[in-house]
Structures are given as structure tokens and as C-alpha cells.
Design an enzyme around this catalytic site. Sequence first.
Site, short mmCIF file in Angstrom:
data_model
loop_
_atom_site.label_atom_id
_atom_site.label_comp_id
_atom_site.label_asym_id
_atom_site.label_seq_id
_atom_site.Cartn_x
_atom_site.Cartn_y
_atom_site.Cartn_z
N CYS A 87 126.55 78.47 72.78
CA CYS A 87 126.12 77.78 71.55
C CYS A 87 125.59 78.75 70.50
O CYS A 87 125.25 78.33 69.40
CB CYS A 87 125.08 76.72 71.88
SG CYS A 87 125.54 75.74 73.31
N HIS A 341 125.98 69.64 65.77
CA HIS A 341 126.05 70.89 66.55
C HIS A 341 127.49 71.17 66.98
O HIS A 341 127.82 71.06 68.16
CB HIS A 341 125.11 70.78 67.75
CG HIS A 341 124.99 72.00 68.60
ND1 HIS A 341 125.26 73.28 68.12
CD2 HIS A 341 124.65 72.15 69.91
CE1 HIS A 341 125.07 74.15 69.11
NE2 HIS A 341 124.72 73.49 70.19
#
Lengths: 397, 169
Positions: A87, A341
Site C-alpha cells: 500500500c 485507497h
Amino acid sequence: MVIPLRNVAIVGVGHSKFGRRVDTSLPELTWEAIKEALNDAGISQEDIEFVSLGNIGVWSSEVSPGAAILEYSGLIPKEFIRVETACSSGSAAVKAAYMAIASGSADIAMALGAEKMNEVDTPRGVEILARIGNYFWEFENFGPTFVGYYAFFATAYMHKYGATEEDLAKIAVKNHYYASFNPKAHFPKKITIEDAMGSPYIAWPLKLYDCSPISDGAAAVIFASEKIAKKLTDSPVWIRAIEGATATSNHSKRENFLSIPSTRIAAEKAYKRAGIDRNNPVKHIDVVEVHDCFTIAEIIAYEDLGFVRKGEGYKLAREEQTYIGGLIPVNLSGGLKAKGHPIGATGVSMIVELTKQLQQRVEKERQAPIEHGTALAHNVGGTGHYVFVTILSLSKP
Amino acid sequence: MSAENKDVDKETLRKKLPITYDKKTQLPLWRDVRTLTLNYTISVGKIFPFFEKLAEGKILAIKCKHCGELYFPPQVDCPKCRKSEVDWIELSGEGELETYTLIKIKPQSFSHYDDYVIAIGRLKEGVRVLAWLRVDDISKIHIGMKIKLVVSERLPESYLVYEFVPAEE
């Protein structure tokens, strides 16, 4: 030996709308960000010498998406690398482009982050995300999800310090509040504590509203050497530091579930390079984006970044000290929680947001007062498997 | 058309286009006609004693003969010593619960199980282990409780794994 690095300026930024973008393919989506960044910098594709991309893929059909994006965007035959640090892949792309300029290898470089997570259905998306942890010793037999991994931290943290689920909910309420003023957010709408507290458990003690969504999105940042930056803009934003660190793949090898050690190490290195007092960093910084993939992650980040002492992060949430006007404004974009995200895009998106914050060109309801001219981005891959801390400034190093 | 194409609209199928329409936005989506099923083969030759001993109800870790470092999950190379002379040692399984969660929304490949508790326990030898914690009532779980790591059979697949159970207090 300290290697002399060249100064690196941000001269253009671009950002797609984040969300469930079933209206675009991955190259179309990335082009939205690239086009905006080129226009912002006032340059053409020909001026770009090097392109990096943060992208995980797997949930999207193109196995090696770099060339497809470059071709669609008129960037062939530019040098290209794709990077992966879960991420925080977007920050890894920023670091690669930064190093291309800092090292003298290029004078103009572009970092891209792009992710099209909705080319598979949600159960498959959850499955792929869960496999970002250690595959063989964690996933194969025990099926944790990413929410589950962060729930380990939430369980341990609440037990140790007495934080409550309502404290976590306050992070979600704040980030949704600011997202409501960000037209590029996945969820540009306010929520209440009752909405958050009433949402179902995903991995106890974390509920639906503690979690960032599965998003599609892209972001782009153009970097230039000092000489070129002076020609392109009167108000460059400078990279004062971009520093990384790592932590173990297996959660069973972590010392505790109260802190992300790689955040502490990356922050320490970044503060040192940028000349920021590690014992009181907030006195130097106007605005911060932290990696709030889950609400507990934002609270722990307050502590690991040194904004408050260990065990006091939840008090910042409880006392609403991270709104504009508080101790330090955090995630005025809406954060991962509400801005969205899209994994590989997130780190680049943070730099886009903070560049615009420092240049005072975000929507007025979510514009931080800029006094010191300094901003901090904190981007986490996994649960700290990879971390980058970036310091941006209006003043040249 | 394959099973993946069940949701393809009849009208577009008549036009010989594998197009489906997004339920929320009604936007057209190409329904991929190529399906990839992935199932990996993972090399475990160097740590095979771990699996052989599971069948005897034992859970092993590795200890470096040179520096004494204990490795779980087992690994046969000690990066500290850069040597690979190691001993297999049996873990007591006795430990304390450090943290846990109850997984409600599961990965697709775990969707056939009931909700499960995943725990991290610290064993008395010093290593930590991530595994399911088998309990009847999750309200009885608390950080610091004594737990024991045991070998069990995972159903319905019928293969051996290890899991935590509450220890006799």
C-alpha cells in the site's frame, strides 16, 4: 559518506476522481491524472525523461500495465519502472522519481500511482488484499484479512491504553467531514458517530466504518531539478526528505501490536534529513496526511510520528485535536478512509494533496493555515512491512 | 460462453458481445472470456521435517547451532551467522495470548468456514505464533490468558494444521 543529492522540486500535480470507476479502463483512469499534471506544470510529454509507477495489479487484467499506460498517454519511449511496496507503492514511485532527479540522471521525472481494484468483485478483492500479508505462514491456513491484521493492533491498543471503539469512530467522522469538501474523494459525504458505531463488524473490534474502501484511482506528480523548476514555476514545493523503513512479513515476528516500528524509523530519518525536531515535530509542520487505511492506524501514526507520547494518540482523536485549528490538522483530503485507497495511487495522491495544501489551492473549507510552509506524508505498506515518510516544504533545502 | 458469462445480458449475447451492465451505474463492462485459476505449488523440501512431525502431533521450530537463535516459522538458513547448521526442536506449545481478532468478512477461499478467531500467542520459548484460537465462547477470550498450541485436523479439507486452544487454568 554523505552523497550530495541535487535539490528536487514538485512542478506539477494531477489527480483523478477516486471511487468505483467502472466508467474507465486503467489507462484512461491514469491519463486523467497525467493530463492534469502536465497542464499544471505547463510542459509536454516530450519534456519527461523518466516515469515510475506504483501499482500492485492482480485485481486488474493488465499484468504489466506500464507500457499500456505510457502508450495511451503519449509517453512512449520514455524510460520506465514499476515499483511495489504494497500500500506504499505510490511512495516508492515518488522515491524512484525523486532519485532520478536528485542523482542527476534526469531533469524532469514523473511519478504515477494507479490502481483499478474493481475489475474483480469484492470477495476476490478482499482475498487479494489479504494475501499481501505473509502468504504461506499466515494466509494459507488461517485466512486473515487486512482488516484482521489491523484488528490485532486495535485489540492490543484498546486493552493497553483504554481507548474505545468510539475513539476510533471519531477518526472516521473527521475524515469523512473533510472528504465532504473534496470533490475527488470516493465518499464526499459526512457521517455521524452513530453511523460509524452502528456499522457491522468486519474483523472485531473493527467495523465497516473503521475501514478504507476498495477504490479505483490515479495520481501523478512531476518533479524537476532546481534549474528547470525555476523556469517552470514561481512557487515550487521542495522535497526535504523521503525516507523509508521495513518491518517483518510475519506478524508473529513483531515485538508488539501497539506501534509500527518502521514508521518510527522512517520518521526519525526524515526528521533528521529535513532538520525537524523529532521531540516536537508539530511545531514545524502545518498539515499532515497519515496512512489511515483503518482508523486505528491513524491513532497509532500520531504516536509513531512523535505528535504525542505513546498511548496518547487516542486522546487527540477524542479531543478533536487533528481538525483544522487543533494541535495539527491531519487528513484534510478525507484520508484513505473517505478519499479512498486505490492501493498504488495512495502515496502519490498524498503528495498531490500536500503540494496543493502548501500552495493554498485546495477547497477553502479544508485548507490548512500555512505558517511554516512544511507538510508531512506518511504512507504504510501492509501493517508497516514498508513505510515512507516524506517532508515537503515551500523553502529550498 | 463459459460459466463466468452467466450475467451477460441476453440481448448483447444475441449480438455476440460479451457485455454485462454494472448493477449500480448500468455502464457496460466487457466480461472477460478468458478465466485464470491459480493454485500454487510451494517448495517445502528444506523444512519438510516440520510437516512430518505434525503427523506425530509435534510442532517444531529451528535453532541455529552457532548463535542459538530460535526460528518460527522454521527457516534453515541463519541470516545472522550466514550458516545453515541447525537443530529441529520441539515447542512446548505453552503460551500467552498477546492479541486476537474475530474474522466476520472472510477471504473468498475461507468463505466456507464459520467465523474464526485468529490469535497471536507468545510461547514460553520466546517465539510468537499466529494461528486460529479454538473457543466455544469468544467472550471468554482475554489478552494474557494461557493458551496451548496443538496439532489439529482442518475440516472439511482433512489436513493437519496447528491451532491454539485455551489451556487448563
